[in-house]
Enzyme design. Sequence first.
Site, PDB file in Angstrom:
ATOM      1  N   ASP A  73      75.117  26.919   6.081  1.00  0.00           N
ATOM      2  CA  ASP A  73      74.910  27.239   7.700  1.00  0.00           C
ATOM      3  C   ASP A  73      73.788  27.645   8.295  1.00  0.00           C
ATOM      4  OD1 ASP A  73      76.384  26.876  10.291  1.00  0.00           O
ATOM      5  OD2 ASP A  73      75.989  29.038  10.537  1.00  0.00           O
ATOM      6  N   GLU A 102      71.594  23.487   6.876  1.00  0.00           N
ATOM      7  CA  GLU A 102      71.387  23.087   8.091  1.00  0.00           C
ATOM      8  C   GLU A 102      70.098  23.888   8.693  1.00  0.00           C
ATOM      9  OE1 GLU A 102      73.844  23.414  12.453  1.00  0.00           O
ATOM     10  OE2 GLU A 102      73.832  24.954  10.860  1.00  0.00           O
TER      11      GLU A 102
END
Length: 586
Positions: free
Chosen positions: A267, A302
């Site tokens: 993330d 990401e």
Amino acid sequence: MTQDTTPAAARATASGTRWGATPEDGGRWRFGLWAPSAREVALWLDGAETPMQRGDDGFWSLSAKADAGQEYGFVIDGERRPDPAARRQSGDVHGTSVLCDPAARQWRAGWNGRAWDEAVIYEMHVGTFTAQGTFKAAAKKMQQLADLGITAIEIMPVGQWQGARGWGYDGVLPYAPHPAYGTPEEMQDMVETAQAAGLMVILDVVYNHFGPDGAYLHAYAPEFFDEERHTPWGAAIDFTKPAVREFFIENALYWLRDYRLDGLRLDAVHQIIDPSPHHVLVELGERVQALGFERPVHLITEDERNEPELRDTGLYAASWNDDYHHAVHTALTGENEGYYAPFAHDPIGDLVLALTRGHVEEGQPRHGRETRRGRPASHLPWTGFVNSNQTHDQVGNRALGDRLITLADPRGVEVAHAMLLTAPFIPMLFMGEEAGETAPFLFFCDHDGELARLTREGRAREFKDFLSFGEEVPDPNAMETFERSRPFQGDPERMAHWRDLTRRLLGLRAERIVPCMKSGRAGPARVTRTGPRALSACWPFAAGNIVMQVNLGSPPDTPLPPEPQDIAIGDPAIDPFAFSLTVSSH
């Protein structure tokens, strides 16, 4: 205090896992905690305290006789705290930890994994995916996903957070599966069930911050954080410290090794700032590679920066491609506020770029954006980009959790669905999307008191740039908000139609498109605009070409000559929303 300068990989090889509780021979366990600011640290084990020994590097350690299932914790300067690397908790994040050895799992069958170019990803939130919201219930639906043509599930974070409900990005115990979902053994059972159905299992992990409730590292190891630098979630983590790097690298290895996962999605890596000569994410990838798994292991990022650097190392397979999402979303909805503004200027032109090069923004000036973003990435394989029409972020971070099908022409959404699932990038669906789900996916959590109030107010502030959302923002802490976010509540007839469409598209992908992709790229993509809201694309491979015609609001100015089609939605020559795909063989 002298700092441990031994390379992390060498330390791990010499001494094994340093954080947490790991079993040794003879019924003993080794306990480790980095608390360089602490004056005294003791192990609390089933009611008894035993002093731990401090090393020069700030690690406290102890080997003690113990049994799996016993409760333990660390007493740090008189305060008992859970193990930040606990594999399991006895209750909430403030209570005692439980000795647990997921590595002892006896897998019933082998698993050889799958190649990355076969990936069709299904992003899933365990808590809302089924009525029960558990690993055990989710496992029962794995074969259904495989039968549709899905080849990988990507599970939103499971590291334990405070409360029962949440997205998982507020975790404070990243080694412990969230107990509302089930036990570590039940998570492993779900993984094995998914793999038995042919599905890879990817876990979303959060290495850029801790949640706001129960992150005790702030108190007894302030050196874990760089108080001079802040992220959207608080003080930044200091990845220059060897012990800090090891905490997260050990976590990645733990999930891949002990839970037999096929990959990790990291993330918001743009918030993992590391000025070290050897970046922590590069070291993480090298350590994963060094374990020598007998199956393919895939790392995904990401990264809002649109940087190709990690993919260039060969250690990372792909990155989420929000550029593709934004181009499709603005083309279908006309939305132009907030981060959609640069893409709303010419969404079809941006879609041409995305289908040609992967990213849209590669450092060039952009209408509606003050600073440049990204670097050229078209040299990467097309499989280096995970494309999506919906994700937990893009749906759930709307004030009302609207899915795309409720915002745009349903026929246009079908065309976008077909384009996503047949282009030679890596497609990702958000749970329910395969069935045309219309129920929202809202932001929800389970905070108390002042934190609940702050969360409500902060959520409302997030939408100041999106005037069209109005002022109504559902209370994230309300049970109703959570319950409304469950998928598979729509019209059965419509959902059956969408499942059939998904099955046909993914059947074609498996039978014709993936073999083409495996043959190797044979040149650059040729994507042209054929009208104000129409385009034509050709991706050449050694085994043949993938040729696509797409109308997202109007037919082409000059209809192309008719050709044999492997699949079509409408007539691309005359219909405003239409799609066709042909896979030719050389």
